[in-house]
Write a protein that holds these residues in place. Sequence first.
Motif, PDB file in Angstrom:
ATOM      1  N   MET A   1       5.902  -8.872  -9.030  1.00 35.61           N
ATOM      2  CA  MET A   1       5.101  -8.285  -7.959  1.00 35.61           C
ATOM      3  C   MET A   1       4.755  -6.845  -8.309  1.00 35.61           C
ATOM      4  N   THR A   2       3.629  -6.386  -7.787  1.00 34.73           N
ATOM      5  CA  THR A   2       3.206  -5.012  -8.017  1.00 34.73           C
ATOM      6  C   THR A   2       3.499  -4.173  -6.790  1.00 34.73           C
ATOM      7  N   ASP A   3       3.324  -2.847  -6.956  1.00 36.59           N
ATOM      8  CA  ASP A   3       3.535  -1.952  -5.821  1.00 36.59           C
ATOM      9  C   ASP A   3       2.404  -2.046  -4.806  1.00 36.59           C
ATOM     10  N   THR A   4       1.233  -2.506  -5.250  1.00 35.89           N
ATOM     11  CA  THR A   4       0.080  -2.622  -4.371  1.00 35.89           C
ATOM     12  C   THR A   4      -0.036  -4.054  -3.866  1.00 35.89           C
ATOM     13  N   LYS A   5      -0.122  -4.187  -2.561  1.00 31.12           N
ATOM     14  CA  LYS A   5      -0.226  -5.524  -1.972  1.00 31.12           C
ATOM     15  C   LYS A   5      -1.643  -5.765  -1.460  1.00 31.12           C
ATOM     16  N   THR A   6      -2.036  -7.031  -1.469  1.00 32.63           N
ATOM     17  CA  THR A   6      -3.326  -7.448  -0.948  1.00 32.63           C
ATOM     18  C   THR A   6      -3.171  -7.895   0.494  1.00 32.63           C
ATOM     19  N   ASP A   7      -3.963  -7.340   1.379  1.00 37.83           N
ATOM     20  CA  ASP A   7      -3.906  -7.725   2.791  1.00 37.83           C
ATOM     21  C   ASP A   7      -4.538  -9.098   2.992  1.00 37.83           C
ATOM     22  N   VAL A   8      -3.839  -9.942   3.750  1.00 39.85           N
ATOM     23  CA  VAL A   8      -4.374 -11.260   4.068  1.00 39.85           C
ATOM     24  C   VAL A   8      -4.267 -11.504   5.565  1.00 39.85           C
ATOM     25  N   VAL A   9      -5.175 -12.329   6.049  1.00 38.14           N
ATOM     26  CA  VAL A   9      -5.070 -12.881   7.396  1.00 38.14           C
ATOM     27  C   VAL A   9      -4.692 -14.341   7.233  1.00 38.14           C
ATOM     28  N   LEU A  10      -3.592 -14.721   7.855  1.00 36.66           N
ATOM     29  CA  LEU A  10      -3.051 -16.068   7.728  1.00 36.66           C
ATOM     30  C   LEU A  10      -3.560 -16.912   8.883  1.00 36.66           C
ATOM     31  N   PHE A  11      -4.103 -18.091   8.569  1.00 37.81           N
ATOM     32  CA  PHE A  11      -4.645 -18.971   9.600  1.00 37.81           C
ATOM     33  C   PHE A  11      -3.522 -19.862  10.121  1.00 37.81           C
ATOM     34  N   GLY A  12      -3.207 -19.678  11.406  1.00 41.05           N
ATOM     35  CA  GLY A  12      -2.196 -20.496  12.053  1.00 41.05           C
ATOM     36  C   GLY A  12      -1.180 -19.650  12.788  1.00 41.05           C
ATOM     37  N   THR A  13      -0.658 -20.190  13.883  1.00 44.37           N
ATOM     38  CA  THR A  13       0.347 -19.483  14.678  1.00 44.37           C
ATOM     39  C   THR A  13       1.460 -20.448  15.080  1.00 44.37           C
ATOM     40  N   GLY A  14       1.894 -21.249  14.140  1.00 42.54           N
ATOM     41  CA  GLY A  14       2.965 -22.194  14.414  1.00 42.54           C
ATOM     42  C   GLY A  14       4.136 -22.002  13.465  1.00 42.54           C
ATOM     43  N   MET A  15       5.032 -22.974  13.451  1.00 46.19           N
ATOM     44  CA  MET A  15       6.240 -22.865  12.644  1.00 46.19           C
ATOM     45  C   MET A  15       5.935 -22.754  11.160  1.00 46.19           C
ATOM     46  N   VAL A  16       4.928 -23.482  10.680  1.00 49.85           N
ATOM     47  CA  VAL A  16       4.610 -23.427   9.253  1.00 49.85           C
ATOM     48  C   VAL A  16       4.122 -22.033   8.869  1.00 49.85           C
ATOM     49  N   SER A  17       3.347 -21.399   9.732  1.00 46.69           N
ATOM     50  CA  SER A  17       2.910 -20.035   9.461  1.00 46.69           C
ATOM     51  C   SER A  17       4.094 -19.075   9.397  1.00 46.69           C
ATOM     52  N   GLU A  18       5.083 -19.293  10.269  1.00 47.55           N
ATOM     53  CA  GLU A  18       6.296 -18.483  10.198  1.00 47.55           C
ATOM     54  C   GLU A  18       6.980 -18.655   8.845  1.00 47.55           C
ATOM     55  N   VAL A  19       7.069 -19.898   8.397  1.00 44.99           N
ATOM     56  CA  VAL A  19       7.735 -20.180   7.126  1.00 44.99           C
ATOM     57  C   VAL A  19       6.986 -19.527   5.964  1.00 44.99           C
ATOM     58  N   ILE A  20       5.674 -19.732   5.912  1.00 49.33           N
ATOM     59  CA  ILE A  20       4.888 -19.181   4.799  1.00 49.33           C
ATOM     60  C   ILE A  20       4.914 -17.657   4.828  1.00 49.33           C
ATOM     61  N   SER A  21       4.957 -17.066   6.009  1.00 51.53           N
ATOM     62  CA  SER A  21       5.035 -15.606   6.103  1.00 51.53           C
ATOM     63  C   SER A  21       6.284 -15.076   5.402  1.00 51.53           C
ATOM     64  N   VAL A  22       7.398 -15.791   5.537  1.00 49.89           N
ATOM     65  CA  VAL A  22       8.630 -15.378   4.867  1.00 49.89           C
ATOM     66  C   VAL A  22       8.473 -15.467   3.352  1.00 49.89           C
ATOM     67  N   TYR A  23       7.911 -16.560   2.865  1.00 48.09           N
ATOM     68  CA  TYR A  23       7.676 -16.698   1.432  1.00 48.09           C
ATOM     69  C   TYR A  23       6.804 -15.555   0.907  1.00 48.09           C
ATOM     70  N   LEU A  24       5.727 -15.259   1.615  1.00 47.41           N
ATOM     71  CA  LEU A  24       4.819 -14.212   1.147  1.00 47.41           C
ATOM     72  C   LEU A  24       5.503 -12.856   1.114  1.00 47.41           C
ATOM     73  N   ASP A  25       6.305 -12.593   2.138  1.00 49.04           N
ATOM     74  CA  ASP A  25       6.994 -11.310   2.202  1.00 49.04           C
ATOM     75  C   ASP A  25       8.005 -11.159   1.070  1.00 49.04           C
ATOM     76  N   ARG A  26       8.699 -12.233   0.727  1.00 47.74           N
ATOM     77  CA  ARG A  26       9.780 -12.146  -0.258  1.00 47.74           C
ATOM     78  C   ARG A  26       9.325 -12.329  -1.700  1.00 47.74           C
ATOM     79  N   TYR A  27       8.254 -13.098  -1.902  1.00 53.32           N
ATOM     80  CA  TYR A  27       7.952 -13.522  -3.269  1.00 53.32           C
ATOM     81  C   TYR A  27       6.519 -13.252  -3.719  1.00 53.32           C
TER      82      TYR A  27
END
Length: 225
Positions: free
Chosen positions: A1-27
């Motif tokens: 990972m780099t120090d610069t992050k790309t901003d994204v808007v994630l489509f969805g407001t359910g459990m799967v979006s919660e899960v993917i948000s964790v993956y994106l934050d960590r990895y």
Amino acid sequence: MTDTKTDVVLFGTGMVSEVISVYLDRYSDLNVLAYTVDRDFLPEGGTFNGKPAVPWDEIERHYPPGSVSLLGPLTYKGLNSVRRDRYLEGKAKGYAFASFIHPDCHINTDAIGEHCIILEANIIQPFASIGDNVIIWSGNHIGHHVSVGDHCFIASQVGIAGATTIGPECYLGGQAGLVHGITLGARCAVLNAAVVKANLPEGSVVSGEAAPIKPFPSKRIAHLL
């Protein structure tokens, strides 16, 4: 990972979006700036997971193209048609789409399309190809020379033998198995634990049979386990 992050808007407001948000934050190098969803599913208060949630039909006003990339929807709803339609709509609006490939994968091909989500412990062998807008959940084997079409969803623990062709918008359920060299037409649904041993015409549904409950208690086989 780099120090610069790309901003994204994630489509969805359910459990799967919660899960993917964790993956994106960590990895990943992706920063979830906000969420979007069809207006009928907008959460009360206009927030989700501590961040703004905006209706899809107003996303350009809140987060115009060029300022963010999009990711999702994270769904196989409508046999992947919802994800296909929002992806095509987003491209027509001028948005770029992000991808996420978990670092704990063994991917031995460069033929990965845009806007793909590939979670951990996936093996993709040489000469395989993955289309655009494909979601591959955790722990799958995709053999050599396999072709996966656009807008497909592959659940977990799926085994796809070499030289198999999977048409666009197919759904492969958990623990499904596909033998070598077959072809699945577009929009096939291979349900959980089904085994496919022959070509499937477009729109086919394959379902495995549940194992029957034996007419004796488990204590009778305790000496075997």
